[in-house]
Structures are given as C-alpha cells and as structure tokens.
Design a protein around this motif. Structure first.
Motif, PDB file in Angstrom:
ATOM      1  N   GLU A  74      27.571 -12.572  92.623  1.00  0.00           N
ATOM      2  CA  GLU A  74      28.250 -13.800  93.024  1.00  0.00           C
ATOM      3  C   GLU A  74      28.883 -14.514  91.835  1.00  0.00           C
ATOM      4  N   THR A  86      31.929 -12.482  90.502  1.00  0.00           N
ATOM      5  CA  THR A  86      33.051 -12.598  91.441  1.00  0.00           C
ATOM      6  C   THR A  86      33.686 -13.977  91.345  1.00  0.00           C
ATOM      7  N   ALA A  87      32.843 -15.007  91.171  1.00  0.00           N
ATOM      8  CA  ALA A  87      33.368 -16.371  91.045  1.00  0.00           C
ATOM      9  C   ALA A  87      34.162 -16.542  89.751  1.00  0.00           C
ATOM     10  N   ASN A 139      37.800 -15.833  90.333  1.00  0.00           N
ATOM     11  CA  ASN A 139      38.427 -16.509  91.457  1.00  0.00           C
ATOM     12  C   ASN A 139      39.837 -16.937  91.058  1.00  0.00           C
ATOM     13  N   ALA A 199      37.321 -23.196  91.047  1.00  0.00           N
ATOM     14  CA  ALA A 199      36.224 -22.534  91.747  1.00  0.00           C
ATOM     15  C   ALA A 199      35.397 -21.635  90.827  1.00  0.00           C
ATOM     16  N   ARG A 200      35.824 -21.483  89.587  1.00  0.00           N
ATOM     17  CA  ARG A 200      35.078 -20.633  88.653  1.00  0.00           C
ATOM     18  C   ARG A 200      33.868 -21.379  88.098  1.00  0.00           C
TER      19      ARG A 200
END
Length: 284
Positions: A240, A243-244, A247, A252-253
């Motif tokens: 997670e 993947t973030a 982003n 959103a990071r």
C-alpha cells in the motif's frame, strides 16, 4: 549531423585523469587522482563546448556547492567546487549502482526495506534544507555492503517551479513534466519508483514512461498503469505504501516518515549491544 567532441580530460590543475567514466551532453565524468589529497576522486567537468552557456555553468556550480556544503552518511561527499574550468570534485565510492545489482537479480524485501529507510533519511535531510533531489533512480544510488549513497545532484532544485521535463524518462513524476508544483512529494515518487524497481525489476508506468507537458490536469500517460510482477505478494502495508508513493496526485503520496514507519519493521535487526560485547569477548 553534429559530431560530438572527443573528451580531452583537460582537468583543473592538481587533478590527473585516470579514466573517462561517462561522457554526457553537459559533463565529462572522470576517475581522477587528486594530487593534494593523495587519493582517487571523481571529477565532473563541464564540457568545453558548453562553458559559454550561463544556465549550464550555474547548474554545475550549484551541484558543487550542494555537494561540498551538505553532509549526510547517505549522500555523496564533495571535496571541492572549481570555477575555471567549472568542475565538481567528489569522493570515489566503492560498491555498485543499484541498477547494476538489480540487473543480476531483484533484491529481497529486507534489503529493499533497509535501502528505503536510508534513502528516506537522506531525502528528509535535503528537504529540511529546502532542496529536492528530483532525479532519484537506481542509477543514482550506489550500494556497498548494505550502505546506500545517493549521488548526482545535477538536477537538484527548490520546491515550486522547475524546468519542464527535467528528470529521467521512466522515473520523473508527472508534475516534473510541467515543471509546476514540485515538492517533497516529487522525491517520494522517485523513492517509490526506485524501491519497486529494486523489488520487481520493472516500473509501474513502463520503462519509457512519459507525460504530456501541456498545462492541463489530469496528465495523460502514454500507457495504462500496470502493477509490477511480484508486488502483489508483498505485505499489505508495504504494498500500500509503495503504491501510494507513485500516486499520480502528489497530495495523495505518503510523507517520508510514513514510508519509513512501514519499512522499518522489515529491516534486518541490528545486533544488540550485549550481543556485540559477547562476540568480542569470545574472540579474546
């Protein structure tokens, strides 16, 4: 067709060229001997045919200033910055680039976690001094017996605006395409891309990822994003957070501290002090 000038190795006085390491559009990078220090070094020399360009000249001098004034265990050390001709003198590093290591085989999760914590540490140091690296990739990380060192400050800049498209194809964040909104989150993108590459030997947005630089949002990618092989098998929290990191939306990071918090439990534990003392006593 313009022919490239043959590198001459016209290094500043006191530096003897040993071997040409790289010949780029702006710089010659030399393995050299430092006569005053009595040691090998790396000299990044501005090419003679680019010395009339004030922007390029200033970029080299800025890299030298950063390398010689910022000090961190995971940042390449600068010895000197020279003005005539413009050049940066850096320490010679042992080990291999992360890209060379990964080319042989992907790294294990524990090694990548250790790598991520070290890179997050040095990026945090740069950010606290109001600088962004802006070119984090496996080629710019040298690893020697578990110690990671971040190199190449040639694209480093302040948060805010930058030169559109400055970065490396396949690794630059979407906001680097427009040169707007550069922030610590831009380096978080590079960190996520680098760690995913080390784990899966592939990039989530394709090896030749590029972004449209027209001033509109959302940016349009030439390929649809894909999940790298092997990432699905990672622990959920690590999957997670990585993947973030990549982003498309910088807001959103995760923060660097959040990345470290997710990775630290996976690092190989350092030996306890009592264990080290016992080991030393056994050798006596």
């Amino acid at each position: 067709m313009t022919r490239r000038r043959t590198p001459t190795g016209d290094l500043p006085a006191g530096y003897r060229p040993l071997a040409l390491l790289a010949d780029g559009r702006r710089l010659e990078t030399w393995d050299a001997w430092d006569e005053a220090r009595g040691t090998r070094c790396v000299v990044k020399l501005l090419r003679a045919d680019r010395r009339h360009d004030p922007r390029v000249r200033q970029a080299v001098l800025l890299e030298g200033h950063l390398a010689t004034t910022l000090a961190h265990p995971h940042l390449v050390r600068g010895y000197d910055v020279l003005h005539d001709p413009p050049a940066v003198v850096l320490q010679t590093l042992r080990g291999a680039t992360l890209s060379a290591l990964v080319e042989e085989e992907p790294l294990g999760l524990s090694d990548v976690a250790q790598l991520g914590c070290q890179l997050a540490s040095v990026l945090g140091y740069l950010h606290r001094h109001d600088w962004l690296h802006l070119d984090l990739k496996p080629d710019n990380v040298v690893v020697d017996h578990g110690l990671a060192v971040l190199i190449d400050l040639s694209l480093a800049g302040r948060p805010g605006r930058g030169r559109p498209g400055a970065g490396t194809r396949g690794y630059l964040a979407p906001e680097q395409a427009t040169g707007r909104g550069l922030s610590p989150a831009t380096d978080v993108w590079g960190l996520g891309m680098t760690l995913i590459d080390a784990l899966a030997r592939t990039a989530p947005y394709g090896d030749e990822a590029t972004w449209e630089s027209r001033r509109r949002w959302p940016l349009v990618h030439r390929r649809m994003p894909r999940t790298p092989d092997g990432v699905d098998e990672l622990p959920e929290e690590v999957r997670e957070v990585l993947t973030a990191c990549v982003n498309l939306d910088p807001s959103a990071r995760p923060l660097l501290g959040q990345v470290r918090s997710a990775l630290e439990p996976l690092c190989s534990p350092a030996p306890a002090v009592d264990d080290v003392r016992a080991s030393l006593a056994a050798r006596r």
